[in-house]
Enzyme design. Structure first.
Site, short mmCIF file in Angstrom:
data_model
loop_
_atom_site.label_atom_id
_atom_site.label_comp_id
_atom_site.label_asym_id
_atom_site.label_seq_id
_atom_site.Cartn_x
_atom_site.Cartn_y
_atom_site.Cartn_z
N LYS A 1 53.58 0.37 7.40
CA LYS A 1 52.80 -0.65 7.10
C LYS A 1 52.93 -1.16 5.81
CE LYS A 1 51.02 -1.65 9.90
NZ LYS A 1 51.24 -1.69 11.57
N ASN B 1 25.90 -8.06 20.12
CA ASN B 1 27.35 -7.49 20.40
C ASN B 1 27.51 -6.21 19.63
OD1 ASN B 1 30.10 -7.24 20.41
ND2 ASN B 1 30.49 -8.56 18.86
N GLY B 2 27.89 -5.23 19.94
CA GLY B 2 28.19 -3.75 19.61
C GLY B 2 27.32 -2.90 20.30
N LYS C 1 56.49 -10.96 15.89
CA LYS C 1 55.28 -10.39 16.45
C LYS C 1 55.70 -9.59 17.68
CE LYS C 1 50.99 -8.92 16.52
NZ LYS C 1 50.55 -7.76 15.77
N HIS D 1 62.36 20.35 2.06
CA HIS D 1 63.36 20.57 2.77
C HIS D 1 64.47 19.54 2.44
CE1 HIS D 1 62.08 24.15 4.92
NE2 HIS D 1 60.89 23.71 5.16
N TRP E 1 30.01 -7.70 27.64
CA TRP E 1 31.08 -6.64 28.22
C TRP E 1 30.23 -5.54 28.15
CZ3 TRP E 1 35.79 -7.26 30.21
CH2 TRP E 1 36.32 -6.07 30.54
N GLU F 1 56.75 -2.74 5.67
CA GLU F 1 56.92 -4.20 6.49
C GLU F 1 56.31 -5.57 5.66
OE1 GLU F 1 55.34 -4.40 10.57
OE2 GLU F 1 53.99 -2.92 9.99
N GLU G 1 52.80 5.94 9.81
CA GLU G 1 52.31 4.79 9.93
C GLU G 1 51.90 3.95 8.61
OE1 GLU G 1 51.98 2.22 12.02
OE2 GLU G 1 50.29 1.07 11.64
N CYS H 1 31.58 -8.63 23.87
CA CYS H 1 30.61 -9.40 23.80
C CYS H 1 30.82 -10.61 22.82
CB CYS H 1 29.30 -8.86 23.63
SG CYS H 1 29.05 -7.52 24.63
N ARG I 1 37.50 -13.04 24.68
CA ARG I 1 36.90 -11.52 24.34
C ARG I 1 36.47 -10.85 25.55
NH1 ARG I 1 34.73 -11.82 18.95
NH2 ARG I 1 33.02 -10.11 19.55
#
Ligand code: F6R
Length: 607
Positions: free
Chosen positions: A483, A98-99, A602, A502, A74, A486, A479, A2, A27
């Protein structure tokens, strides 16, 4: 997602509201509406579908009002029709939202008991009624809004207009974004500075929990405790670009902060909170008849796929193979004709993922794509698109796209488990309810930002950092390490906690911090033993756990970062926040180019 706007202007406002809403079209939405004060009375015009439908109605009966609010919706609670479109009214209150209000069912029951009649299925209308009730009880508008906010759970932003108050707009945010625009004798509110760009480049971004009280000549701000507060006035570039940093120092920071909002919107597409059910688009295969699924993706999207393997195998009892897309076709994987492949990609243009998709299709597989860019090649070439609603992701390091991918994959796993008879009504409703609490828990996880910054600064000068996780938290360790490396260029590796002895344990000494991701789930004690193994060798432990884990084992760590206690099913999504923030703050501290780290693109459109 929204979009919301509000204008206290000097000239007719209806078309200006539409102009602002047009800039929020990116959006996504399925209906739109505005409400204005016409001769002191609330009037509204709403229309399902595109903004042009709303414009046609506005042209047919023009409005002269100079203050109003607008919304692109939305659908979350209730179908995308005119009745459910915003603004919603209750007595003298008009509201756009919104939410998601998580506890709206119990709030609505309370209203019904008080004899209030609701006109829609939306959570938003409940908020309008609560404010109206407070006004009736004698509260002034600001107090009525504050009292209502205190009752709400969830992540949201509002703009509210009051009948009889020609020079007043109130906005509030918790989780979802909201910005104030300063004009000359005019004031504006909008979901972002892009919406406000046609009117002003002078913007104040509300902070989480803030409430803004606007007149044409003044702005008063109150923080989450109701205390008078000040926020800086900023000059935005939003009119030149279609995206801006929303008051943050980097796009990555903005995108991390947006997660309660965008995860909420992604959930709203796939979860029916009223019914406690998951709804997927029509799938090209019978989910009940599958004998396995294979998943391909690159980088961060691959780690989302790895988490999905745990979800699907645990709750749907279906074997899953996960491959990095750049390797997948070289192992010449035999694939069953008529089976299902999942590909995951933020951009929808990653060359290796696209090649994997084509490999699967050439072998008679149906392909479902979890993508963020609906016009992308991967989306177009797939049999079904399970879209993420992360919005444009500008920072090269993926953050909000990742948690939105996980959100879709969690919903998909639940649907698969249902289709295969491995989850009953009650089990599905339990998981949907747990997911409903995600935006709120993400907001709470983000509040650790200041502490995580301190921890990041303590470890940022290390040459190597290890990340450990077990079970479904192993992908989060991978991850977290990706992060960090990079954007900060610190060498980092993620390991399954049990693998440490190990080999990698040889690396451990007091100069190698070890980040341990361990919610207080059934594997907690085992992971804590691994943590003690490395602590005994002098490593500095950064324990990322939940409130319960912190209470039991926080003292054994050099630093403890905690997230809210939640269903372990949600851990991959919730624990993404601290690992993102840790990487972000380490990189800022080291002064690297956070949004455009060296050598990275990207969208990787070459193999
Ligand atoms: C890491 C990152 C990359 C992408 C990968 C796939 O932060 O952003 O690892 O996840 O390049 O990109 P998409 O999802 O566009 O296919």
């Amino acid at each position: 997602m929204c979009g919301i706007v509000g204008i206290l202007g000097q000239e007719p406002v209806a078309m200006r509201l539409v102009e602002a809403l047009r800039r929020l079209e990116y959006r996504g939405y399925d209906s739109a509406g505005i409400a204005v004060l016409e001769d002191g009375r609330l009037e509204r015009v709403r229309a399902p579908g595109k903004l042009n439908n709303l414009v046609e109605r506005l042209l047919a009966s023009p409005l002269a009002a100079t203050c109003g609010i607008g919304h692109t919706r939305w659908a979350t609670h209730g179908a995308p029709n005119e009745t459910n479109a915003h603004p919603h009214f209750a007595g003298p209150v008009a509201i756009v939202h919104n939410g998601i209000i998580e506890n709206f069912k119990s709030l609505r029951e309370g209203l019904l008991k008080d004899g209030v009649k609701t006109a829609t299925d939306t959570d938003t209308e409940v908020v309008a009624h609560l404010i109206a009730q407070r006004l009736k009880a004698g509260d002034a508008p600001r107090q009525a809004v504050q009292n209502t906010l205190d009752k709400l759970e969830g992540a949201f932003a509002f703009v509210i207009l009051f009948e009889g108050e020609e020079d007043l707009l109130i906005g509030a945010r918790r989780g979802s974004p909201l910005a104030v625009g300063h004009g000359d004798g005019e004031m504006f509110l909008g979901s972002d500075a892009i919406a406000l760009a046609p009117f002003t480049n002078r913007v104040t971004y509300l902070e989480d929990g803030d409430m803004a009280v606007l007149t044409r000549s003044s702005l008063e701000l109150y923080d989450s405790q109701g205390r008078h507060t000040l926020r800086p006035l900023q000059f935005t570039q939003a009119s030149a670009l279609l995206v801006d940093k929303g008051g943050h120092r980097h796009f990555m920071a903005k995108e991390i902060a947006e997660q309660p909002d965008v995860v909420g919107h992604t959930m709203a597409e796939y979860l029916d909170f009223n019914a406690g059910r998951v709804r997927l688009p029509d799938m090209p295969v019978d989910l009940a008849g599958l004998s396995r699924i294979n998943i391909t993706a690159c980088g961060t999207a691959y780690y989302a796929g790895l988490a999905a393997k745990y979800w699907i195998e645990q709750i749907a009892r279906l074997p899953v193979e996960v491959d990095v897309a750049s390797e997948f076709r070289y192992r010449e994987a035999p694939l069953e004709e008529g089976g299902l492949s999942l590909v995951i990609s933020q951009s929808g243009e990653t060359a290796d993922t696209l090649a994997a998709l084509r490999y699967c299709k050439a072998r008679g597989q149906k392909v479902a794509a979890v993508v963020n860019v609906p016009e992308s090649t991967i989306a177009r070439e797939s049999d079904v698109v399970l879209r993420t609603f992360a919005g444009p992701e500008i920072g090269v390091a993926s953050t909000k796209a990742y948690t939105c991918q996980l959100t879709v994959l969690a919903a998909f796993s639940i649907a698969l488990a249902r289709a295969r008879g491995k989850l009953d009504d009650e089990g599905e409703a339990r998981l949907v309810t747990a997911m409903n609490g995600l935006p709120r828990n993400l907001v709470r996880a983000l509040r650790e930002d200041g502490h995580i910054e301190e921890v990041a600064q303590k470890i940022a000068h290390s040459r190597d950092i290890l990340y450990l996780g077990r079970g479904i938290n192993y992908p989060t360790a991978l991850e977290g390490a990706l992060k960090l490396k990079e954007i900060s260029y610190i060498h980092a590796e993620g390991y399954a906690a049990g693998e440490l002895k190990h080999g990698p344990i040889a690396l451990i000494d007091e100069d190698v911090p070890v980040v341990v991701i361990a919610p207080s789930d059934t594997l907690f004690d085992k992971t804590v033993s691994n943590m003690e193994e490395v602590a005994a060798r002098g490593a500095r432990i950064v324990l990322i756990t939940d409130e319960e884990g912190a209470a039991h084992h926080g003292r054994n760590a050099f630093e403890t970062i905690s997230v809210p206690l939640a269903d372990p099913f949600l851990a991959p999504i919730l624990f993404a926040i601290p690992v993102q923030l840790l990487a972000y703050h380490a990189a800022v501290f080291l002064g690297t180019d956070v949004d455009q780290p060296r050598n990275l693109a990207k969208s990787v459109t070459v193999e």
